[in-house]
Design an enzyme around this catalytic site. Structure first.
Site, PDB file in Angstrom:
ATOM      1  N   ASP A 204     -34.170  16.823 -11.120  1.00 37.72           N
ATOM      2  CA  ASP A 204     -33.994  18.078 -11.841  1.00 37.72           C
ATOM      3  C   ASP A 204     -34.801  18.098 -13.135  1.00 37.72           C
ATOM      4  O   ASP A 204     -35.360  19.138 -13.525  1.00 37.72           O
ATOM      5  CB  ASP A 204     -32.510  18.331 -12.127  1.00 37.72           C
ATOM      6  CG  ASP A 204     -31.822  17.162 -12.824  1.00 37.72           C
ATOM      7  OD1 ASP A 204     -32.372  16.039 -12.833  1.00 37.72           O
ATOM      8  OD2 ASP A 204     -30.718  17.372 -13.368  1.00 37.72           O
TER       9      ASP A 204
ATOM     10  N   ILE B  76     -25.350  23.841  -3.590  1.00 38.12           N
ATOM     11  CA  ILE B  76     -26.772  24.020  -3.336  1.00 38.12           C
ATOM     12  C   ILE B  76     -27.224  25.345  -3.935  1.00 38.12           C
ATOM     13  O   ILE B  76     -26.554  26.373  -3.764  1.00 38.12           O
ATOM     14  CB  ILE B  76     -27.080  24.030  -1.824  1.00 38.12           C
ATOM     15  CG1 ILE B  76     -26.747  22.671  -1.186  1.00 38.12           C
ATOM     16  CG2 ILE B  76     -28.530  24.387  -1.552  1.00 38.12           C
ATOM     17  CD1 ILE B  76     -26.932  22.658   0.328  1.00 38.12           C
ATOM     18  N   LYS B  77     -28.359  25.321  -4.621  1.00 40.08           N
ATOM     19  CA  LYS B  77     -29.021  26.549  -5.069  1.00 40.08           C
ATOM     20  C   LYS B  77     -30.342  26.662  -4.323  1.00 40.08           C
ATOM     21  O   LYS B  77     -31.075  25.681  -4.208  1.00 40.08           O
ATOM     22  CB  LYS B  77     -29.268  26.522  -6.580  1.00 40.08           C
ATOM     23  CG  LYS B  77     -27.999  26.621  -7.412  1.00 40.08           C
ATOM     24  CD  LYS B  77     -28.301  26.713  -8.891  1.00 40.08           C
ATOM     25  CE  LYS B  77     -28.830  25.400  -9.423  1.00 40.08           C
ATOM     26  NZ  LYS B  77     -29.003  25.416 -10.893  1.00 40.08           N
TER      27      LYS B  77
ATOM     28  N   ASP C 170     -31.648  21.390 -20.422  1.00 45.98           N
ATOM     29  CA  ASP C 170     -30.959  21.842 -19.214  1.00 45.98           C
ATOM     30  C   ASP C 170     -29.473  21.537 -19.402  1.00 45.98           C
ATOM     31  O   ASP C 170     -29.048  20.382 -19.365  1.00 45.98           O
ATOM     32  CB  ASP C 170     -31.519  21.121 -17.997  1.00 45.98           C
ATOM     33  CG  ASP C 170     -31.013  21.696 -16.683  1.00 45.98           C
ATOM     34  OD1 ASP C 170     -30.016  22.452 -16.703  1.00 45.98           O
ATOM     35  OD2 ASP C 170     -31.602  21.395 -15.626  1.00 45.98           O
TER      36      ASP C 170
END
Length: 248
Positions: A102, A17-18, A122
């Site tokens: 994302d 998790i960020k 990304d």
């Protein structure tokens, strides 16, 4: 004068998790990283930093009602990235219901900040390349294996090729098997991106290459074209989407 709103944005990936807290558009503290499912640590950020709104995107794990009920009872707005809700950009994508969260967030993170066409790359477990025109319309993109996936697959799907670690690729071509693998698996990603950019710039003359993701710093030295490095773009995009939800 009202105080700035503090937003907590949470990006739940396959391996962790960020999380980050924004005061309006400003990142307050360095990005925090937790193991997947560690929502008690997220709750600590909510409590200690005076968070007023939360948004999370996830590919694997959602907070239990224990946490969402606690936050909502405290008067905190809790949102999940929802493709059916308004986004800060228009899209020509045919299957928005399958577009990765994302990727949506990365596109949103460039809205209002970049005023040219852009190819948003990304570089993570997979490499996603997403094209947005100068009017902030999302046109689509590509997905291909990331650096570690390429290196691991060449080892696992052959009989004798070794598993090599990412690192500095020397010379223009590999002069050993290990260097050849490193060039193909790591620098080859750069060649792929530059090739796509070269085709797209013929149509979008003002095209800007934007690079983000965990492997961005690994790839950046090998580009032969101008690159805008944009760390934490997904988190910034989530904050942008959250602002859209709250304002609506």
């Amino acid at each position: 004068m009202s105080s700035p709103s503090r937003n907590l944005v949470v990006d739940v990936g396959n391996s962790g998790i960020k999380a980050a807290v924004f005061s309006d558009d400003d990142l307050m503290l360095p990005v925090s990283r937790f193991r997947t499912g560690d929502w008690s640590a997220i709750d600590g950020m909510v409590t200690n930093l005076g968070v007023r709104n939360i948004i999370y995107s996830t590919v694997a794990n959602v907070p239990s009602e224990r946490w969402t009920d606690t936050w909502e009872k405290a008067g905190i707005g809790v949102y999940t990235l929802d493709r059916s809700k308004p986004l800060p950009f228009q899209s020509d994508y045919r299957t928005m219901d399958t577009l990765g969260q994302d990727r949506i967030a990365a596109v949103a993170g460039t809205v209002g900040r970049l005023h040219t066409a852009r190819l948003i790359v990304d570089a993570g477990s997979c490499v996603t390349s997403d094209l947005v025109d100068r009017r902030d319309r999302y046109l689509g993109g590509n997905i291909s294996p990331g650096v570690s996936m390429r290196l691991r697959s060449m080892h696992e799907f052959t009989a004798r090729l070794p598993l090599v670690e990412t690192g500095a690729a020397v010379d223009t071509v590999g002069r050993s098997t290990e260097q050849a693998l490193l060039h193909g698996g790591q620098v080859g990603v750069v060649y792929e991106i530059e090739g796509l950019f070269g085709r797209l710039v013929n149509v979008h003359r003002d095209l800007q290459l934007v690079l983000t993701g965990g492997d961005a710093s690994l790839l950046l030295p090998y580009f032969s074209i101008d690159v805008l490095s944009y760390p934490n773009l997904v988190l910034r995009g989530l904050n942008q989407i959250l602002s859209t939800y709250v304002n609506k």
